[in-house]
Design a protein around this motif. Structure first.
Motif, PDB file in Angstrom:
ATOM      1  N   THR A   1       0.754  -1.324   0.110  1.00 19.83           N
ATOM      2  CA  THR A   1      -0.150  -0.076  -0.031  1.00 19.83           C
ATOM      3  C   THR A   1       0.931   1.271  -0.164  1.00 19.83           C
ATOM      4  O   THR A   1       0.492   2.203  -0.882  1.00 19.83           O
ATOM      5  CB  THR A   1      -1.067   0.035   1.167  1.00 19.83           C
ATOM      6  OG1 THR A   1      -1.741  -1.220   1.092  1.00 19.83           O
ATOM      7  CG2 THR A   1      -2.074   1.201   1.023  1.00 19.83           C
ATOM      8  N   PRO A   2       2.086   1.530   0.667  1.00 20.07           N
ATOM      9  CA  PRO A   2       2.581   2.478   0.788  1.00 20.07           C
ATOM     10  C   PRO A   2       3.287   2.935  -0.806  1.00 20.07           C
ATOM     11  O   PRO A   2       3.127   4.071  -0.892  1.00 20.07           O
ATOM     12  CB  PRO A   2       4.061   2.132   1.527  1.00 20.07           C
ATOM     13  CG  PRO A   2       3.416   1.265   2.659  1.00 20.07           C
ATOM     14  CD  PRO A   2       2.272   0.483   1.824  1.00 20.07           C
ATOM     15  N   SER A   3       3.579   1.926  -1.512  1.00 20.95           N
ATOM     16  CA  SER A   3       3.863   2.177  -3.083  1.00 20.95           C
ATOM     17  C   SER A   3       2.815   2.487  -3.648  1.00 20.95           C
ATOM     18  O   SER A   3       2.907   3.547  -4.649  1.00 20.95           O
ATOM     19  CB  SER A   3       4.490   0.744  -3.556  1.00 20.95           C
ATOM     20  OG  SER A   3       4.836   0.965  -4.672  1.00 20.95           O
ATOM     21  N   ALA A   4       1.509   2.214  -3.476  1.00 21.26           N
ATOM     22  CA  ALA A   4       0.292   2.547  -4.227  1.00 21.26           C
ATOM     23  C   ALA A   4       0.064   4.062  -3.873  1.00 21.26           C
ATOM     24  O   ALA A   4      -0.263   4.790  -4.745  1.00 21.26           O
ATOM     25  CB  ALA A   4      -0.791   1.750  -3.891  1.00 21.26           C
ATOM     26  N   ILE A   5      -0.023   4.347  -2.628  1.00 20.85           N
ATOM     27  CA  ILE A   5      -0.121   5.727  -2.134  1.00 20.85           C
ATOM     28  C   ILE A   5       0.906   6.751  -2.806  1.00 20.85           C
ATOM     29  O   ILE A   5       0.655   7.793  -3.173  1.00 20.85           O
ATOM     30  CB  ILE A   5      -0.065   5.907  -0.644  1.00 20.85           C
ATOM     31  CG1 ILE A   5      -1.305   5.014  -0.053  1.00 20.85           C
ATOM     32  CG2 ILE A   5      -0.133   7.398  -0.208  1.00 20.85           C
ATOM     33  CD1 ILE A   5      -1.120   4.903   1.426  1.00 20.85           C
ATOM     34  N   ALA A   6       2.234   6.210  -2.952  1.00 17.68           N
ATOM     35  CA  ALA A   6       3.438   7.145  -3.456  1.00 17.68           C
ATOM     36  C   ALA A   6       3.119   7.316  -4.976  1.00 17.68           C
ATOM     37  O   ALA A   6       3.305   8.386  -5.439  1.00 17.68           O
ATOM     38  CB  ALA A   6       4.695   6.331  -3.157  1.00 17.68           C
ATOM     39  N   ARG A   7       2.591   6.103  -5.559  1.00 20.95           N
ATOM     40  CA  ARG A   7       2.275   6.393  -7.041  1.00 20.95           C
ATOM     41  C   ARG A   7       1.318   7.248  -7.375  1.00 20.95           C
ATOM     42  O   ARG A   7       1.331   8.158  -8.148  1.00 20.95           O
ATOM     43  CB  ARG A   7       2.070   4.909  -7.491  1.00 20.95           C
ATOM     44  CG  ARG A   7       1.998   4.785  -9.042  1.00 20.95           C
ATOM     45  CD  ARG A   7       1.680   3.477  -9.479  1.00 20.95           C
ATOM     46  NE  ARG A   7       2.433   2.399  -9.066  1.00 20.95           N
ATOM     47  CZ  ARG A   7       3.464   2.104  -9.536  1.00 20.95           C
ATOM     48  NH1 ARG A   7       4.110   2.659 -10.365  1.00 20.95           N
ATOM     49  NH2 ARG A   7       4.260   0.981  -8.822  1.00 20.95           N
ATOM     50  N   TYR A   8       0.168   7.231  -6.564  1.00 20.60           N
ATOM     51  CA  TYR A   8      -0.875   8.397  -6.729  1.00 20.60           C
ATOM     52  C   TYR A   8      -0.277   9.856  -6.481  1.00 20.60           C
ATOM     53  O   TYR A   8      -0.508  10.736  -7.119  1.00 20.60           O
ATOM     54  CB  TYR A   8      -1.844   7.866  -5.727  1.00 20.60           C
ATOM     55  CG  TYR A   8      -3.106   8.823  -5.667  1.00 20.60           C
ATOM     56  CD1 TYR A   8      -4.050   8.702  -6.763  1.00 20.60           C
ATOM     57  CD2 TYR A   8      -3.149   9.902  -4.821  1.00 20.60           C
ATOM     58  CE1 TYR A   8      -5.148   9.523  -6.789  1.00 20.60           C
ATOM     59  CE2 TYR A   8      -4.231  10.612  -4.735  1.00 20.60           C
ATOM     60  CZ  TYR A   8      -5.134  10.579  -5.850  1.00 20.60           C
ATOM     61  OH  TYR A   8      -6.375  11.432  -5.873  1.00 20.60           O
ATOM     62  N   LEU A   9       0.420   9.912  -5.212  1.00 21.60           N
ATOM     63  CA  LEU A   9       0.967  11.301  -4.819  1.00 21.60           C
ATOM     64  C   LEU A   9       2.050  11.831  -5.884  1.00 21.60           C
ATOM     65  O   LEU A   9       2.189  13.125  -6.063  1.00 21.60           O
ATOM     66  CB  LEU A   9       1.640  11.269  -3.598  1.00 21.60           C
ATOM     67  CG  LEU A   9       0.522  10.880  -2.292  1.00 21.60           C
ATOM     68  CD1 LEU A   9       1.153  11.043  -1.135  1.00 21.60           C
ATOM     69  CD2 LEU A   9      -0.743  12.169  -2.411  1.00 21.60           C
ATOM     70  N   ASN A  10       2.897  10.975  -6.450  1.00 28.03           N
ATOM     71  CA  ASN A  10       3.886  11.471  -7.335  1.00 28.03           C
ATOM     72  C   ASN A  10       3.446  12.112  -8.450  1.00 28.03           C
ATOM     73  O   ASN A  10       4.232  13.068  -8.973  1.00 28.03           O
ATOM     74  CB  ASN A  10       4.749  10.142  -7.636  1.00 28.03           C
ATOM     75  CG  ASN A  10       5.520   9.733  -6.722  1.00 28.03           C
ATOM     76  OD1 ASN A  10       6.080  10.426  -5.733  1.00 28.03           O
ATOM     77  ND2 ASN A  10       6.050   8.465  -6.646  1.00 28.03           N
ATOM     78  N   ARG A  11       2.247  11.723  -8.625  1.00 28.19           N
ATOM     79  CA  ARG A  11       1.536  12.741 -10.044  1.00 28.19           C
ATOM     80  C   ARG A  11       0.965  13.963  -9.598  1.00 28.19           C
ATOM     81  O   ARG A  11       0.583  14.713 -10.314  1.00 28.19           O
ATOM     82  CB  ARG A  11       0.725  11.811 -10.820  1.00 28.19           C
ATOM     83  CG  ARG A  11       1.026  10.623 -11.253  1.00 28.19           C
ATOM     84  CD  ARG A  11       0.232   9.711 -12.433  1.00 28.19           C
ATOM     85  NE  ARG A  11      -1.110   9.266 -11.556  1.00 28.19           N
ATOM     86  CZ  ARG A  11      -1.284   8.171 -11.069  1.00 28.19           C
ATOM     87  NH1 ARG A  11      -0.067   7.144 -11.011  1.00 28.19           N
ATOM     88  NH2 ARG A  11      -2.355   7.665 -10.367  1.00 28.19           N
ATOM     89  N   ARG A  12       0.893  14.167  -8.179  1.00 28.79           N
ATOM     90  CA  ARG A  12       0.048  15.397  -7.953  1.00 28.79           C
ATOM     91  C   ARG A  12       0.808  16.387  -7.028  1.00 28.79           C
ATOM     92  O   ARG A  12       0.542  17.184  -6.604  1.00 28.79           O
ATOM     93  CB  ARG A  12      -0.975  14.921  -7.083  1.00 28.79           C
ATOM     94  CG  ARG A  12      -1.942  14.330  -7.769  1.00 28.79           C
ATOM     95  CD  ARG A  12      -2.900  13.337  -7.096  1.00 28.79           C
ATOM     96  NE  ARG A  12      -4.154  13.010  -8.069  1.00 28.79           N
ATOM     97  CZ  ARG A  12      -4.026  11.740  -8.839  1.00 28.79           C
ATOM     98  NH1 ARG A  12      -2.822  11.100  -8.746  1.00 28.79           N
ATOM     99  NH2 ARG A  12      -4.912  11.562  -9.605  1.00 28.79           N
ATOM    100  N   VAL A  13       2.256  16.103  -6.544  1.00 24.62           N
ATOM    101  CA  VAL A  13       3.133  16.666  -5.634  1.00 24.62           C
ATOM    102  C   VAL A  13       4.303  17.216  -6.317  1.00 24.62           C
ATOM    103  O   VAL A  13       4.852  16.561  -7.149  1.00 24.62           O
ATOM    104  CB  VAL A  13       3.082  16.215  -4.333  1.00 24.62           C
ATOM    105  CG1 VAL A  13       1.939  15.979  -3.769  1.00 24.62           C
ATOM    106  CG2 VAL A  13       4.164  14.934  -4.537  1.00 24.62           C
TER     107      VAL A  13
END
Length: 528
Positions: free
Chosen positions: A405-417
């Protein structure tokens, strides 16, 4: 020719241990922070900052000694700036400990490979059962404590204490390195200190003054080796102008933690219950040892074998004191006693088999198989099954971040921050800070330093620290459904979220979809 054969056999044993450890720890390569162990992310974050020139305890704070960050930094240097570097370092550490136990077993078994192989096999197997798929401090300092007790046993059995000054310095140095990873090994060093004095009995008969003189000389080498890593570390922080930061994190904070903790019956019972479930085989061996020594081995147990049992039992007792000293009894703490327990069980099993009359090599192998197959199969099967699930869901089903899950969250955030934004992980894995190119809004990146009573050791008021964090207006706040021990902090955080944030997305913690683990919802809040 004989030496070459021994060397080839040792190399083959080392490779076999490495392969077994890799199989047992394979799930750790699929998930960072496995078993919900958030320590890895903090260690990795500090190590990465250290490589970038920011000393530990300055930008990101923790109360662990510097050794664990040095190991993580070495992993990043050797295997790349990836969280997988920690899984590789953990495999290396466990493999080395297995091999040392193998050599140790051969030494106490008068060259019997069987004893050493059993010890290494037991450690490799049971070291995965205490939340130790995570690359935590215990599996790293075990390398140095096991090596030290092995070397000390060599000193005792070689009847040459006087001629082993260098070896005693190396023993002290290894224990000093272990101390720089976690302070709880101090009790094992005290045991070594006592055993060194006992070793003097092997000296030729001399006067009492003669023995005291040599004991003092021996202790000088032992203590110098033990203190040398700490002296170098203190000097390093002093010349870099951060001596007070080092003292505060390593001594003041840990003193506050130990004196502030209370041993509760519920916590002790919980810790022991977990150990009985996960390490029943080894604990039964520990309980059987005195029975074996008194009843079965009464007639056949020579002086040397009695001393060996005593040596191992004292080592176990010292390790248990180390486990108990933080008063927390977390499952990973019990890894400290596993090397000595594995060796004791191997010695007991091997001795019991040898005491049977007319036991041939074939019969010995059959007996060993019956004894070891259940505990080893249970651990190995579970890890292979878990690895199979990761491979199936990721490679066949195409769920790229299944179980991570940490990787999934990071993948989501990387496109937005962006690198100028702040993100704040309130009560989830700190490893997200390592996976997202955003700024960390606090020195206390490990969430428990704000959301639990661990805040007491930081010297900071958690409510004020939370205010300082939110004043930086983090773009995203990551919050899990697990809540927080400090209800006032949780209420304060919820109040900030209601006023200034809206929930943008939630994740089901995929790592906890594995049977036996409760589901957890991770919520991402974006600033309005």
């Amino acid at each position: 020719m004989r030496l070459k054969q021994v060397q080839r056999a040792d190399i083959l044993v080392f490779i076999s241990f490495a392969f077994l450890v890799f199989l047992l720890r394979l799930p750790a390569f699929f998930e960072f922070g496995i078993n919900n162990n958030g320590d890895e992310g903090l260690y990795f974050l500090i190590a990465r900052d250290w490589i970038a020139g920011k000393l530990p305890y300055t930008e990101i704070w923790d109360n662990k000694p510097i050794g664990i960050y040095l190991i993580y930094s070495l992993g990043i240097f050797l295997f790349g700036n990836s969280v997988f570097s920690t899984a590789i370092m953990a495999c290396i550490a466990v493999t080395i400990t297995c091999f040392i136990l193998y050599k140790f077993g051969m030494s106490i078994g008068n060259g019997q490979r069987q004893l050493g192989l059993i010890a290494g096999l037991l450690y490799a197997t049971f070291s995965t059962g205490n939340d130790e798929l995570a690359a935590n401090t215990e599996i790293f300092f075990a390398v140095f404590t096991t090596f030290s007790f092995y070397q000390l046993f060599q000193v005792n059995t070689e009847n040459s204490v006087r001629r082993n000054s260098l070896r005693l310095f190396i023993i002290g140095l290894a224990m000093g390195i272990a101390l720089s990873i976690k302070q709880v090994i101090i009790f094992e060093f005290i045991a070594i200190f006592i055993f060194t004095a006992i070793a003097l009995r092997f000296l030729p008969p001399k006067t009492k003054r003669y023995r005291i003189k040599y004991l003092c000389q021996i202790y000088v080498f032992l203590l110098f080796g033990f203190l040398l890593p700490t002296i170098l570390i203190v000097f390093y922080f002093w010349i870099n102008g951060h001596f007070n930061d080092y003292i505060s994190a390593n001594f003041t904070a840990n003193l506050l933690r130990v004196t502030g903790e209370r041993v509760t019956l519920a916590r002790l019972a919980s810790g022991l219950t977990i150990q009985i479930k996960r390490n029943l085989f080894l604990l039964l061996g520990l309980l059987a040892t005195p029975i074996y020594m008194i009843m079965i081995g009464k007639k056949n147990l020579g002086e040397n074998r009695k001393l060996t049992y005593l040596y191992l039992l004292v080592w176990i007792f010292a390790a248990l004191l180390g486990i108990s000293s933080p008063k927390s009894f977390y499952p990973n703490y019990f890894i400290q006693v596993l090397p000595s327990l594995a060796l004791l069980n191997a010695y007991l099993i091997n001795s019991a088999i040898l005491n049977f009359n007319k036991v041939t090599n074939i019969k010995s192998i059959i007996l060993l198989s019956f004894i070891l197959i259940t505990p080893i199969f249970n651990n190995l099967y579970y890890q292979i099954q878990l690895s199979g699930k990761y491979i199936y869901f990721r490679s066949i089903k195409g769920i790229e971040d299944w179980g991570n899950t940490p990787s999934a969250i990071a993948r989501y955030l990387n496109r937005r921050v962006s690198s100028t934004d702040y993100i704040y992980v309130f009560n989830y894995h700190a490893v997200i800070y390592c996976l997202v190119p955003a700024k960390v809004p606090t020195r206390y990146a490990f969430p428990l330093f704000i959301t639990t009573k661990l805040a007491n050791i930081t010297g900071k008021e958690p409510a004020k620290e939370l205010d300082a964090i939110m004043a930086k207006k983090p773009l995203y706040v990551i919050k899990s459904s697990v809540g927080a021990e400090n209800k006032n902090i949780l209420d304060k955080m919820n109040n900030y979220l209601r006023k200034n944030y809206s929930m943008e997305k939630s994740f089901v913690d995929l790592e906890r979809e594995i049977p036996g683990r409760e589901k957890l919802e991770i919520q991402l809040y974006r600033r309005i």
